[in-house]
Design a protein around this motif. Structure first.
Motif, PDB file in Angstrom:
ATOM      1  N   TYR A   1       0.694  -1.503   0.147  1.00 35.59           N
ATOM      2  CA  TYR A   1       0.101  -0.399  -0.051  1.00 35.59           C
ATOM      3  C   TYR A   1       0.827   1.405   0.146  1.00 35.59           C
ATOM      4  O   TYR A   1       0.781   2.182  -0.942  1.00 35.59           O
ATOM      5  N   ASP A   2       1.517   1.030   0.963  1.00 36.06           N
ATOM      6  CA  ASP A   2       2.499   2.234   0.618  1.00 36.06           C
ATOM      7  C   ASP A   2       3.566   2.605  -0.040  1.00 36.06           C
ATOM      8  O   ASP A   2       3.846   3.711  -0.266  1.00 36.06           O
ATOM      9  N   LEU A   3       3.700   1.477  -0.739  1.00 39.64           N
ATOM     10  CA  LEU A   3       4.829   1.784  -2.035  1.00 39.64           C
ATOM     11  C   LEU A   3       3.784   1.907  -3.469  1.00 39.64           C
ATOM     12  O   LEU A   3       4.904   3.204  -3.914  1.00 39.64           O
ATOM     13  N   VAL A   4       2.889   1.389  -3.500  1.00 39.47           N
ATOM     14  CA  VAL A   4       1.679   2.429  -4.614  1.00 39.47           C
ATOM     15  C   VAL A   4       2.076   4.200  -4.357  1.00 39.47           C
ATOM     16  O   VAL A   4       1.625   4.654  -4.914  1.00 39.47           O
ATOM     17  N   LEU A   5       1.267   4.256  -3.015  1.00 39.56           N
ATOM     18  CA  LEU A   5       0.690   5.590  -2.969  1.00 39.56           C
ATOM     19  C   LEU A   5       2.461   6.320  -2.652  1.00 39.56           C
ATOM     20  O   LEU A   5       2.191   7.433  -3.418  1.00 39.56           O
ATOM     21  N   LYS A   6       2.826   5.898  -2.989  1.00 36.80           N
ATOM     22  CA  LYS A   6       4.831   6.471  -2.765  1.00 36.80           C
ATOM     23  C   LYS A   6       5.572   6.711  -4.180  1.00 36.80           C
ATOM     24  O   LYS A   6       5.408   7.764  -4.334  1.00 36.80           O
ATOM     25  N   LYS A   7       4.892   5.706  -4.806  1.00 36.92           N
ATOM     26  CA  LYS A   7       5.075   6.021  -6.571  1.00 36.92           C
ATOM     27  C   LYS A   7       3.682   6.909  -7.398  1.00 36.92           C
ATOM     28  O   LYS A   7       4.328   6.966  -8.537  1.00 36.92           O
ATOM     29  N   LEU A   8       2.755   7.438  -6.852  1.00 36.14           N
ATOM     30  CA  LEU A   8       2.166   8.226  -7.281  1.00 36.14           C
ATOM     31  C   LEU A   8       3.087   9.911  -7.788  1.00 36.14           C
ATOM     32  O   LEU A   8       3.398   9.876  -6.624  1.00 36.14           O
ATOM     33  N   PRO A   9       2.009  10.623  -8.421  1.00 33.03           N
ATOM     34  CA  PRO A   9       3.163  12.021  -9.043  1.00 33.03           C
ATOM     35  C   PRO A   9       2.192  12.545  -7.670  1.00 33.03           C
ATOM     36  O   PRO A   9       1.187  12.439  -7.386  1.00 33.03           O
ATOM     37  N   LYS A  10       3.530  13.763  -7.301  1.00 36.59           N
ATOM     38  CA  LYS A  10       2.884  13.931  -6.230  1.00 36.59           C
ATOM     39  C   LYS A  10       1.458  14.833  -5.990  1.00 36.59           C
ATOM     40  O   LYS A  10       0.636  14.790  -5.135  1.00 36.59           O
ATOM     41  N   LYS A  11       0.650  15.611  -7.321  1.00 36.97           N
ATOM     42  CA  LYS A  11       0.076  16.172  -8.049  1.00 36.97           C
ATOM     43  C   LYS A  11      -0.944  15.021  -7.398  1.00 36.97           C
ATOM     44  O   LYS A  11      -2.417  15.547  -6.893  1.00 36.97           O
ATOM     45  N   THR A  12      -1.413  13.892  -7.896  1.00 38.09           N
ATOM     46  CA  THR A  12      -2.826  12.930  -7.848  1.00 38.09           C
ATOM     47  C   THR A  12      -2.241  12.740  -6.531  1.00 38.09           C
ATOM     48  O   THR A  12      -3.524  12.415  -5.802  1.00 38.09           O
ATOM     49  N   ARG A  13      -0.934  12.193  -5.574  1.00 37.17           N
ATOM     50  CA  ARG A  13      -1.384  11.878  -4.350  1.00 37.17           C
ATOM     51  C   ARG A  13      -1.918  13.161  -3.203  1.00 37.17           C
ATOM     52  O   ARG A  13      -2.354  12.513  -2.818  1.00 37.17           O
ATOM     53  N   ASP A  14      -1.808  14.407  -3.317  1.00 34.41           N
ATOM     54  CA  ASP A  14      -2.051  14.986  -2.772  1.00 34.41           C
ATOM     55  C   ASP A  14      -3.764  14.829  -2.607  1.00 34.41           C
ATOM     56  O   ASP A  14      -4.595  15.297  -2.079  1.00 34.41           O
ATOM     57  N   GLN A  15      -4.082  15.429  -4.981  1.00 33.67           N
ATOM     58  CA  GLN A  15      -5.629  15.005  -5.060  1.00 33.67           C
ATOM     59  C   GLN A  15      -6.304  13.875  -3.901  1.00 33.67           C
ATOM     60  O   GLN A  15      -7.176  14.182  -3.341  1.00 33.67           O
ATOM     61  N   TRP A  16      -5.300  12.631  -3.609  1.00 30.94           N
ATOM     62  CA  TRP A  16      -6.618  12.015  -3.510  1.00 30.94           C
ATOM     63  C   TRP A  16      -6.193  12.425  -1.851  1.00 30.94           C
ATOM     64  O   TRP A  16      -6.865  11.662  -0.829  1.00 30.94           O
ATOM     65  N   LEU A  17      -5.238  12.892  -0.657  1.00 33.29           N
ATOM     66  CA  LEU A  17      -5.205  12.353   0.387  1.00 33.29           C
ATOM     67  C   LEU A  17      -5.442  13.112   0.785  1.00 33.29           C
ATOM     68  O   LEU A  17      -6.239  13.567   2.120  1.00 33.29           O
ATOM     69  N   CYS A  18      -6.321  14.488  -0.377  1.00 31.47           N
ATOM     70  CA  CYS A  18      -7.278  15.602   0.716  1.00 31.47           C
ATOM     71  C   CYS A  18      -8.448  15.221   0.530  1.00 31.47           C
ATOM     72  O   CYS A  18      -9.492  16.651   0.551  1.00 31.47           O
ATOM     73  N   LYS A  19      -9.123  14.114  -0.343  1.00 30.91           N
ATOM     74  CA  LYS A  19     -10.295  14.116  -0.488  1.00 30.91           C
ATOM     75  C   LYS A  19     -10.968  12.903   1.385  1.00 30.91           C
ATOM     76  O   LYS A  19     -10.211  12.469   1.385  1.00 30.91           O
TER      77      LYS A  19
END
Length: 120
Positions: A99-117
């Motif tokens: 799970y952490d590996l997949v999150l870490k590999k996301l582009p920063k913009k995508t990761r930020d969008q998901w983590l703010c949802k």
């Protein structure tokens, strides 16, 4: 560890969803629309997880229950034999690693969008 416990743990991770992407028996868990784990509902002996390539080699060398994942890129995916001697703690830590590996590999913009949802 059984499939119900694995499913419960995967779904407890933030922003995780489950779906059947390939057929009616291959259950996949994803975060931000990226798969981090899969299990065949007809054959629950094996569970597939993403893994850091160096760590994957280390795990395979030290645990006979962990091998390169069938039908997946064996450099990045392990299959875990749930009927072997692995501890529940190790299996849970491998799920979290995936799970952490997949999150870490996301582009920063995508990761930020998901983590703010809001978590659904």
């Amino acid at each position: 560890m059984n499939i119900e416990s694995i499913r419960d743990y995967c779904l407890s991770l933030p922003y995780t969803s489950e779906y059947l992407p390939f057929d009616e028996t291959t259950l996949a868990f994803r975060v931000a629309n990226k798969i981090f784990a899969m299990i065949d509902l007809d054959d629950t002996e094996w569970f597939v997880l993403k893994c850091d390539p160096e760590y994957a080699v280390e795990l395979r060398e030290s645990h006979s229950e962990i091998t390169g994942a069938w039908h997946m890129n064996k450099k990045h995916w392990n299959q875990i034999n749930l009927y072997g001697m692995l501890s529940d703690e190790l299996i849970l830590s491998l799920i979290r690693h995936s799970y952490d590996l997949v999150l870490k590999k996301l582009p920063k913009k995508t990761r930020d969008q998901w983590l703010c949802k809001p978590n659904a």
